[in-house]
Enzyme design. Structure first.
Site: not given
Length: 387
Positions: A285, A129, A320, A149, A177, A261, A151
């Site tokens: 998200h 991130s 999951r 990733q 993203t 993304k 932002y």
């Protein structure tokens, strides 16, 4: 080829000698342990989602609407147990990646470095991130394979600096993203007044960036509250305008594959592919941005149809278990990003907890695929149906 399914045999064998697993295998049980291990603010930040959390709930519930269709007769032994996939010319031993999760210092003191060790043990790439707690260059030294990733900040020069740093540090891809022009409405965080960025958490890539630092009068203070650096970070965090023109600029900064993304519409996916992106990640998200939005899994078939074979479609949100990974791949995902489960493993037991979650997910995936009579890369729409 790794035989992740053997993990199940080892667990049973250890149990005969009186050694039981120290961590649970069900997501809900692990989440409960993580809640006990974490402070209320950080746990709420990780577990919480936007509004009434209907999108997050819908992400999980969507998997209940799809059923796998196993093949009982396998005269040609179609399944070899291979989990390997090829993405952008690179072979990966499994289709699993760790989703980009920021501010991990509030989960575990070793943050991304612990994630790197847990993922390395299984050959799982880390998607790092922008809001990481460890500068990307330090993570790059600790991890075997990683993507970055982004932002997209309000300052394009800072965006360029991030991309060039990631490229120089050895990232395999850039993941932009696109669904975070600002933070979503998150009642759990609001009720506790918990915004870690105000405490300089999740700012390591910014505070270590020469372009960011050049805007400051003084060096950033690690852990500082309401400092000049914090306020500059808040102003620079995200651009309110992100278009295909922005994405196209990345081609001038790197030759790495570019993914976007946060895509849940076929028309937008088609527009991005026409603009030259190499892949899209179907994601909302994890439900953290917009309440009552479409479940990511429900959006996946539309995006796959719109993209066709012109770009890779990856998936994120609501996963999951290994069986969930199989469903997403049967619906057209080339690879899957796993998020909250390994974060809870990190909270409970650091790198070992991350490895535990990833290993269990991959073991279930391999067993599921073998029982389906398929290799995971060959799963298709004929292998899944709506309930």
């Amino acid at each position: 080829m790794s035989d992740f399914a053997q993990y199940q045999d080892r667990v049973y064998a250890d149990a005969t000698n009186g050694t039981l697993p120290h961590l649970p295998y069900h997501h809900d049980d692990l989440r409960d342990l993580a809640e006990k291990a974490m402070e209320p603010g950080p746990f709420g930040y990780v577990e919480g989602s936007a509004g009434r959390e209907r999108t997050a709930d819908a992400n999980v519930a969507a998997f209940d609407r799809y059923a796998l269709r196993p093949r009982s007769l396998r005269p040609g032994s179609e399944s070899t147990g291979d989990l390997g996939v090829t993405l952008f010319g690179e072979h990966y031993p499994t289709p699993l990646l760790t989703a980009p999760v920021g501010v991990l210092e509030q989960v575990h003191e070793e943050a991304e470095l612990a994630v790197a060790r847990g993922a390395n043990a299984l050959g799982v790439p880390v998607v790092l991130s922008t809001a990481a707690s460890t500068p990307m260059e330090e993570v790059a030294e600790a991890v075997d394979s990683w993507w970055y990733q982004l932002y997209w900040p309000s300052d394009d020069a800072l965006a360029e600096s991030f991309v060039r740093r990631a490229t120089a540090a050895g990232a395999k891809a850039i993941v932009v993203t696109a669904d975070t022009k600002r933070l979503g409405w998150r009642p759990r965080d609001l009720a506790l007044g918990h915004l870690p960025f105000l405490r300089s958490q999740g700012t390591a890539n910014y505070f270590s960036d020469p372009e960011f630092r050049s805007r400051l009068k003084a060096d950033p203070e690690p852990g500082g509250v309401f400092t000049e650096a914090v306020f500059h970070f808040l102003g620079a965090f995200a651009s309110q305008s992100l278009s295909t023109d922005n994405i196209a600029r990345i081609r001038d900064w790197t030759d790495l594959p570019i993914l976007v993304k946060g895509v849940v519409r076929g028309d937008e996916a088609a527009e991005l592919v026409a603009a030259g992106v190499d892949g899209v990640v179907v994601s909302n998200h994890g439900g953290r941005q917009i309440d009552n939005a479409v479940a990511a899994l429900d959006a996946l078939p539309e995006v796959v149809e719109a993209v066709g074979d012109r770009a890779a479609v990856l998936f994120d949100s609501g996963v999951r278990s290994g069986a969930d990974v199989a469903v997403a791949m049967a619906l057209g995902a080339r690879a899957v990003l796993l998020g909250r489960p390994w974060v809870y493993g990190l909270a409970v037991d650091g790198a070992a907890g991350v490895e535990h979650v990833l290993r269990a997910t991959l073991a279930e995936l391999q067993i599921t695929a073998e029982l389906m009579g398929r290799n995971v890369a060959d799963l298709g729409r004929d292998d899944v149906t709506r309930r």
